[in-house]
Design a protein around this motif. Structure first.
Motif, PDB file in Angstrom:
ATOM      1  N   ALA A   1      -8.321  -7.691  -4.057  1.00 32.65           N
ATOM      2  CA  ALA A   1      -9.660  -6.474  -3.961  1.00 32.65           C
ATOM      3  C   ALA A   1      -9.928  -5.647  -4.783  1.00 32.65           C
ATOM      4  CB  ALA A   1      -9.077  -5.852  -2.858  1.00 32.65           C
ATOM      5  N   ALA A   2      -9.693  -5.514  -6.055  1.00 30.30           N
ATOM      6  CA  ALA A   2      -9.594  -5.108  -6.662  1.00 30.30           C
ATOM      7  C   ALA A   2     -10.539  -6.341  -8.035  1.00 30.30           C
ATOM      8  CB  ALA A   2      -8.135  -4.634  -7.923  1.00 30.30           C
TER       9      ALA A   2
ATOM     10  N   GLN B   1     -10.728   1.632 -11.121  1.00 32.73           N
ATOM     11  CA  GLN B   1     -10.034   1.122 -10.736  1.00 32.73           C
ATOM     12  C   GLN B   1      -9.065   0.637  -9.553  1.00 32.73           C
ATOM     13  OE1 GLN B   1     -12.512  -1.377  -8.257  1.00 32.73           O
ATOM     14  NE2 GLN B   1     -10.527  -1.210  -8.014  1.00 32.73           N
ATOM     15  N   GLU B   2      -8.759   0.981  -8.221  1.00 31.42           N
ATOM     16  CA  GLU B   2      -7.575   0.713  -7.855  1.00 31.42           C
ATOM     17  C   GLU B   2      -6.828  -0.227  -7.792  1.00 31.42           C
ATOM     18  OE1 GLU B   2      -4.880   2.284  -3.186  1.00 31.42           O
ATOM     19  OE2 GLU B   2      -6.783   2.277  -4.297  1.00 31.42           O
ATOM     20  N   LEU B   3      -6.117  -0.525  -8.144  1.00 29.60           N
ATOM     21  CA  LEU B   3      -4.842  -1.962  -8.376  1.00 29.60           C
ATOM     22  C   LEU B   3      -3.372  -1.866  -8.322  1.00 29.60           C
ATOM     23  CD1 LEU B   3      -5.237  -5.246  -9.510  1.00 29.60           C
ATOM     24  CD2 LEU B   3      -4.978  -3.543 -11.547  1.00 29.60           C
ATOM     25  N   ASP B   4      -2.736  -2.231  -7.429  1.00 30.47           N
ATOM     26  CA  ASP B   4      -1.178  -2.792  -7.180  1.00 30.47           C
ATOM     27  C   ASP B   4      -0.813  -3.970  -7.636  1.00 30.47           C
ATOM     28  OD1 ASP B   4       0.821  -2.369  -6.634  1.00 30.47           O
ATOM     29  OD2 ASP B   4       0.691  -2.019  -4.742  1.00 30.47           O
TER      30      ASP B   4
ATOM     31  N   ALA C   1       1.131  -6.100  -5.556  1.00 30.66           N
ATOM     32  CA  ALA C   1       0.796  -6.798  -3.954  1.00 30.66           C
ATOM     33  C   ALA C   1      -0.706  -7.083  -4.567  1.00 30.66           C
ATOM     34  CB  ALA C   1       0.126  -5.729  -3.189  1.00 30.66           C
TER      35      ALA C   1
ATOM     36  N   ARG D   1      -2.672   1.983  -9.893  1.00 37.32           N
ATOM     37  CA  ARG D   1      -2.121   2.079  -8.524  1.00 37.32           C
ATOM     38  C   ARG D   1      -2.442   3.243  -8.216  1.00 37.32           C
ATOM     39  NH1 ARG D   1       2.053   3.745  -6.308  1.00 37.32           N
ATOM     40  NH2 ARG D   1       3.431   3.812  -9.189  1.00 37.32           N
TER      41      ARG D   1
ATOM     42  N   ASP E   1      -3.143  -9.200  -1.701  1.00 34.47           N
ATOM     43  CA  ASP E   1      -3.907  -8.519  -1.983  1.00 34.47           C
ATOM     44  C   ASP E   1      -5.439  -7.690  -2.569  1.00 34.47           C
ATOM     45  OD1 ASP E   1      -2.568  -6.615  -1.002  1.00 34.47           O
ATOM     46  OD2 ASP E   1      -2.617  -6.324   1.130  1.00 34.47           O
ATOM     47  N   SER E   2      -3.952  -6.452  -3.138  1.00 35.04           N
ATOM     48  CA  SER E   2      -4.928  -5.098  -4.111  1.00 35.04           C
ATOM     49  C   SER E   2      -5.469  -5.621  -5.189  1.00 35.04           C
ATOM     50  CB  SER E   2      -3.922  -4.134  -4.389  1.00 35.04           C
ATOM     51  OG  SER E   2      -4.371  -3.370  -4.998  1.00 35.04           O
TER      52      SER E   2
ATOM     53  N   ARG F   1       4.765  -6.865  -2.016  1.00 36.24           N
ATOM     54  CA  ARG F   1       4.763  -7.236  -1.271  1.00 36.24           C
ATOM     55  C   ARG F   1       5.225  -8.427  -0.471  1.00 36.24           C
ATOM     56  NH1 ARG F   1      -0.793  -4.675   0.565  1.00 36.24           N
ATOM     57  NH2 ARG F   1       0.792  -2.053  -0.642  1.00 36.24           N
TER      58      ARG F   1
END
Length: 302
Positions: free
Chosen positions: A80-81, A68-71, A74, A47, A76-77, A110
């Motif tokens: 995107a990831a 790799q950024e990952l939330d 959410a 995250r 959408d995250s 979210r």
């Protein structure tokens, strides 16, 4: 199957690609470290990208590791990831769904999902579905989902109130989320079995000393230091069931690995049984359908 399996039994991972969620600390970091040391290309899906970079630095200059950024809270995250990884990785051999939250005050993702169910289960459900195409062509690939002995504690899938909008019990909500992790793994294996290339395996760390305990009820935090030596194990030991599920050539889809000690709190990693309700096929399938509806993610299997 060895009863004394340790990190030394991990075969070479050279040429393999592992994506690990929540890999900047605790179980995820220890799992990443062991795989990187054996030659795997490791993606730390985290995250906080800055914390991920610090974790990557700790793995050493010789480690083949990226962040790799990952939330997972959410969607959408998550999308995107997954898109980033699909654009950069030629394949995935190991997807390890490790990240999680435990016992927070009631919060929502979210999209308005209860945080524990939304992060621990729905986030990983969506992430797996969006990446599965990178695993399916790879012989011997695995999806390892980290569950918990808490799937036995006041746990059920509350289809009438999945998001705990009527009343909130942090312990029961965590139990639901971890039960969902197991049911997801078992249903995923049923859908993967005809392909014969990818296996879904589950694991739990026992009671490992990690940051996950920080939101525990005050009484648990108060007594934890006194009982820790008796009922817990280190994060490194807690990672062993995950590592065995991911790398033991003898591991089979649909298995569940955990410590072999009394109560599953600590011990050597072995195949263990989960709760009777976790094997309820009708509930597994209903949960799958609801999860697809909530996330909007359809799997390319089943």
């Amino acid at each position: 199957m060895s009863r004394n399996w340790t990190e030394r039994d991990i075969p070479s991972q050279r040429g393999r690609v592992a994506v690990i969620t929540g890999a900047n600390t605790g179980l995820g970091f220890d799992t990443a470290k062991a795989l990187a040391e054996r030659g795997a290309t490791v993606v730390l899906a985290v995250r906080d990208a800055e914390k991920g970079k610090k974790a990557a630095a700790k793995l050493g200059a010789n480690a083949d590791v990226t962040v790799q950024e990952l939330d997972l809270a959410a969607l959408d995250s998550v999308r995107a990831a997954a898109a980033d990884l699909r654009g950069t990785l030629p394949k995935i051999d190991l997807l390890i769904n490790n990240a999680g939250v435990m016992y927070p005050p009631r919060q929502t993702t979210r999209e308005g999902f209860e945080l524990q169910f939304g992060t621990n289960h729905l986030g990983h459900f969506a992430f797996t579905g969006l990446l599965l195409d990178l695993l399916l062509p790879v012989e011997g690939s695995r999806v390892v989902t980290v569950a918990s002995i808490a799937h036995r504690i006041r746990a059920a899938i509350h289809f009438d109130d999945l998001q705990w909008e009527n009343s909130y019990d942090r312990v029961a909500a965590y139990g639901q989320a971890k039960l969902a992790n197991l049911m997801f793994s078992y249903e995923l294996q049923r859908r993967l079995a005809p392909r014969g290339t990818t296996a879904a395996v589950a694991a739990h760390p026992g009671v490992a000393r990690t940051e996950l305990m920080r939101n525990s009820p005050a009484v648990v935090r108060a007594v934890f230091p006194a009982v820790a030596p008796l009922f817990t194990q280190s994060s490194e030991r807690g990672a062993l069931p995950i590592l065995r599920a991911a790398t033991d050539p003898a591991a089979l889809g649909g298995q569940y690995y955990g410590p072999d000690g009394l109560g599953g709190y600590r011990g050597r990693p072995q195949v263990v049984a989960s709760s009777p309700q976790s094997y309820d096929v009708a509930v597994q399938r209903r949960l799958w359908t609801v999860s697809e509806e909530l996330t909007g993610v359809k799997f390319p299997v089943g």
